[in-house]
Design a protein around this motif. Structure first.
Motif, PDB file in Angstrom:
ATOM      1  N   VAL A 154      28.382  40.142  39.839  1.00  0.00           N
ATOM      2  CA  VAL A 154      29.801  40.430  40.798  1.00  0.00           C
ATOM      3  C   VAL A 154      31.016  39.744  40.004  1.00  0.00           C
ATOM      4  N   ILE A 155      30.653  39.124  39.221  1.00  0.00           N
ATOM      5  CA  ILE A 155      31.968  37.808  39.314  1.00  0.00           C
ATOM      6  C   ILE A 155      32.225  38.971  38.346  1.00  0.00           C
ATOM      7  N   ARG A 156      31.776  39.220  36.757  1.00  0.00           N
ATOM      8  CA  ARG A 156      32.492  39.886  35.799  1.00  0.00           C
ATOM      9  C   ARG A 156      33.266  41.259  36.534  1.00  0.00           C
ATOM     10  N   ARG A 157      32.667  41.674  37.537  1.00  0.00           N
ATOM     11  CA  ARG A 157      33.388  43.358  37.309  1.00  0.00           C
ATOM     12  C   ARG A 157      34.323  43.007  38.506  1.00  0.00           C
ATOM     13  N   LEU A 158      34.497  41.955  39.647  1.00  0.00           N
ATOM     14  CA  LEU A 158      36.263  41.713  39.833  1.00  0.00           C
ATOM     15  C   LEU A 158      36.598  41.173  38.443  1.00  0.00           C
ATOM     16  N   GLY A 159      36.641  40.711  37.794  1.00  0.00           N
ATOM     17  CA  GLY A 159      37.151  39.648  36.682  1.00  0.00           C
ATOM     18  C   GLY A 159      38.005  41.462  35.834  1.00  0.00           C
ATOM     19  N   TRP A 160      37.547  41.923  35.878  1.00  0.00           N
ATOM     20  CA  TRP A 160      37.365  43.455  34.830  1.00  0.00           C
ATOM     21  C   TRP A 160      38.982  43.691  35.724  1.00  0.00           C
ATOM     22  N   THR A 161      39.030  43.685  37.176  1.00  0.00           N
ATOM     23  CA  THR A 161      39.800  44.530  37.837  1.00  0.00           C
ATOM     24  C   THR A 161      41.225  43.583  38.287  1.00  0.00           C
ATOM     25  N   LEU A 162      40.737  41.967  38.398  1.00  0.00           N
ATOM     26  CA  LEU A 162      42.227  41.700  39.422  1.00  0.00           C
ATOM     27  C   LEU A 162      42.640  40.413  38.052  1.00  0.00           C
ATOM     28  N   ASP A 163      44.186  40.682  38.710  1.00  0.00           N
ATOM     29  CA  ASP A 163      44.855  40.139  37.812  1.00  0.00           C
ATOM     30  C   ASP A 163      44.459  38.386  37.799  1.00  0.00           C
ATOM     31  N   PRO A 164      43.694  37.514  36.622  1.00  0.00           N
ATOM     32  CA  PRO A 164      43.587  36.532  36.439  1.00  0.00           C
ATOM     33  C   PRO A 164      45.390  35.364  37.137  1.00  0.00           C
ATOM     34  N   ARG A 165      45.866  36.191  36.629  1.00  0.00           N
ATOM     35  CA  ARG A 165      47.529  35.275  37.990  1.00  0.00           C
ATOM     36  C   ARG A 165      46.537  35.153  38.637  1.00  0.00           C
ATOM     37  N   SER A 166      46.176  35.877  39.670  1.00  0.00           N
ATOM     38  CA  SER A 166      46.422  34.737  41.693  1.00  0.00           C
ATOM     39  C   SER A 166      44.408  35.380  41.587  1.00  0.00           C
ATOM     40  N   PHE A 167      44.277  35.060  40.902  1.00  0.00           N
ATOM     41  CA  PHE A 167      41.864  35.670  40.823  1.00  0.00           C
ATOM     42  C   PHE A 167      41.690  34.508  40.159  1.00  0.00           C
ATOM     43  N   LYS A 168      41.090  33.269  40.627  1.00  0.00           N
ATOM     44  CA  LYS A 168      40.166  32.161  40.207  1.00  0.00           C
ATOM     45  C   LYS A 168      38.786  32.126  40.360  1.00  0.00           C
ATOM     46  N   VAL A 169      38.014  31.582  38.962  1.00  0.00           N
ATOM     47  CA  VAL A 169      36.428  31.627  39.686  1.00  0.00           C
ATOM     48  C   VAL A 169      36.590  30.332  39.372  1.00  0.00           C
ATOM     49  N   HIS A 170      35.071  29.725  39.920  1.00  0.00           N
ATOM     50  CA  HIS A 170      35.055  28.038  39.745  1.00  0.00           C
ATOM     51  C   HIS A 170      33.459  27.976  39.636  1.00  0.00           C
ATOM     52  N   PRO A 171      33.072  27.936  38.369  1.00  0.00           N
ATOM     53  CA  PRO A 171      31.727  27.710  38.470  1.00  0.00           C
ATOM     54  C   PRO A 171      31.538  26.027  38.716  1.00  0.00           C
ATOM     55  N   ILE A 172      30.465  25.842  39.334  1.00  0.00           N
ATOM     56  CA  ILE A 172      30.334  24.812  39.710  1.00  0.00           C
ATOM     57  C   ILE A 172      28.677  23.971  39.361  1.00  0.00           C
ATOM     58  N   ALA A 173      29.029  22.942  38.990  1.00  0.00           N
ATOM     59  CA  ALA A 173      28.531  22.344  37.970  1.00  0.00           C
ATOM     60  C   ALA A 173      27.484  21.763  38.274  1.00  0.00           C
ATOM     61  N   ALA A 174      26.950  20.184  38.180  1.00  0.00           N
ATOM     62  CA  ALA A 174      26.434  18.907  38.858  1.00  0.00           C
ATOM     63  C   ALA A 174      27.565  18.109  38.409  1.00  0.00           C
ATOM     64  N   PRO A 175      28.735  16.875  39.714  1.00  0.00           N
ATOM     65  CA  PRO A 175      29.419  16.547  39.404  1.00  0.00           C
ATOM     66  C   PRO A 175      29.752  16.080  38.724  1.00  0.00           C
ATOM     67  N   SER A 176      30.632  15.277  38.309  1.00  0.00           N
ATOM     68  CA  SER A 176      30.629  14.095  36.838  1.00  0.00           C
ATOM     69  C   SER A 176      30.912  12.790  37.029  1.00  0.00           C
ATOM     70  N   PRO A 177      30.523  11.441  36.504  1.00  0.00           N
ATOM     71  CA  PRO A 177      30.663  10.728  37.134  1.00  0.00           C
ATOM     72  C   PRO A 177      31.567  10.540  38.297  1.00  0.00           C
ATOM     73  N   ASN A 178      32.762  10.661  37.607  1.00  0.00           N
ATOM     74  CA  ASN A 178      34.233  10.357  38.561  1.00  0.00           C
ATOM     75  C   ASN A 178      34.091  11.125  39.947  1.00  0.00           C
ATOM     76  N   GLU A 179      32.888  12.969  40.508  1.00  0.00           N
ATOM     77  CA  GLU A 179      33.730  12.906  41.119  1.00  0.00           C
ATOM     78  C   GLU A 179      31.902  12.724  42.330  1.00  0.00           C
ATOM     79  N   LYS A 180      30.739  11.917  41.050  1.00  0.00           N
ATOM     80  CA  LYS A 180      30.433  11.230  42.520  1.00  0.00           C
ATOM     81  C   LYS A 180      30.567   9.978  43.039  1.00  0.00           C
ATOM     82  N   LYS A 181      31.709   9.783  42.892  1.00  0.00           N
ATOM     83  CA  LYS A 181      31.930   8.427  43.470  1.00  0.00           C
ATOM     84  C   LYS A 181      32.704   8.861  44.865  1.00  0.00           C
ATOM     85  N   GLU A 182      33.201   9.652  44.558  1.00  0.00           N
ATOM     86  CA  GLU A 182      34.029  10.865  45.875  1.00  0.00           C
ATOM     87  C   GLU A 182      32.798  10.783  47.022  1.00  0.00           C
ATOM     88  N   HIS A 183      33.585  11.854  48.471  1.00  0.00           N
ATOM     89  CA  HIS A 183      32.761  11.930  49.086  1.00  0.00           C
ATOM     90  C   HIS A 183      32.916  13.362  48.447  1.00  0.00           C
TER      91      HIS A 183
END
Length: 269
Positions: free
Chosen positions: A68-97
């Protein structure tokens, strides 16, 4: 295919969702092009306005979020379309909420942002794998609802889609990835381990749908055994949620640009 048919209300059973429908390739190609053009119109309508949108894509491993994301990316302008693939939090992020790393990735005005997995990890993988204490993931339902309420009150549009596939279809896709050298990189040990806990994940998903599908940020549950059907359904949901009430007519040229074009071409036609 109406988006409303996928909306979650009450406490549905994943098993009762069904497989959806088969969509042949020719029909799929024709419909997808039309939906992509509408998404492009929505993106362009957002530019220069306070409109902004958050798309949450959740689902089983191999359910088709990336497609689904690829087919969005094929048509939308990347200057105002962003994708964030979320993985495990980094060590610093684990110290935050746990929500803090998502605050940092929210869209600016005029942007559409997609989260490939999201803050719902707290009540899914972190719950099932014991990465969050019971008290932490249980209170997360309220925290997530309040978080999304804040976003909506600030003018954000939210579309939340969960892509569901059967255990049998998932196994087939695992095998397809395993035997395809170009897709093998997508398959990890965690995919197999998660499959061993499928019953636990089903319980967590059911709780998530029941406790966090709200009037202002409802969940949409898509049967994804047929990839073509699922992609069209996901696009329809996004169009309904992100485009409702938005004027999709092309914006006129600004006065200075029109004057420059008229001086150069002698006509604007």
């Amino acid at each position: 295919m109406k988006a409303d048919k996928f909306i979650v209300s009450g406490h549905p059973s994943l098993a009762s969702l069904g497989d959806g429908h088969h969509v042949d390739q020719k029909d799929y190609n024709h419909k997808l092009v039309a939906l992509q053009k509408t998404m492009q119109s929505i993106q362009q309508a957002y530019l220069g306005t306070r409109e902004h949108a958050v798309v949450v894509l959740e689902g089983w491993d191999t359910a088709g979020k990336g497609g689904v994301i690829r087919r969005l990316g094929w048509t939308l302008d990347p200057r105002s379309f962003k994708v964030h693939p979320i993985a495990a939090p980094s060590p610093n992020e684990k110290k935050e909420h746990y929500l803090q790393r998502f605050w940092k990735r929210l869209p600016e005005h005029g942007q559409i942002v997609v989260f490939d997995r999201s803050w719902y990890g707290r009540v899914l993988v972190e719950r099932v794998e014991g990465l969050a204490k019971k008290a932490e993931w249980k209170r997360a339902y309220r925290e997530i609802n309040e978080f999304e309420r804040l976003l909506v009150d600030d003018g954000a549009r939210i579309a939340k889609v969960f892509m569901h596939i059967s255990a049998e279809e998932q196994l087939k896709r695992f095998k397809d990835r395993l035997t395809d050298p170009l897709k093998r990189w997508k398959l990890t040990y965690e995919d197999f381990r998660n499959r061993d806990h499928r019953a636990d994940y089903e319980n967590a998903i059911e709780d998530m749908l029941e406790k966090t599908s709200t009037d202002y940020a409802p969940w949409y549950l898509v049967p994804a055994n047929n990839k073509n059907y699922a992609r069209l359904a996901a696009f329809k949901i996004l169009i309904d949620r992100l485009g409702k009430g938005v004027d999709l007519e092309p914006k006129p040229l600004d006065e200075k640009t029109a004057e420059a074009a008229l001086a150069l071409f002698g006509s604007l036609e």
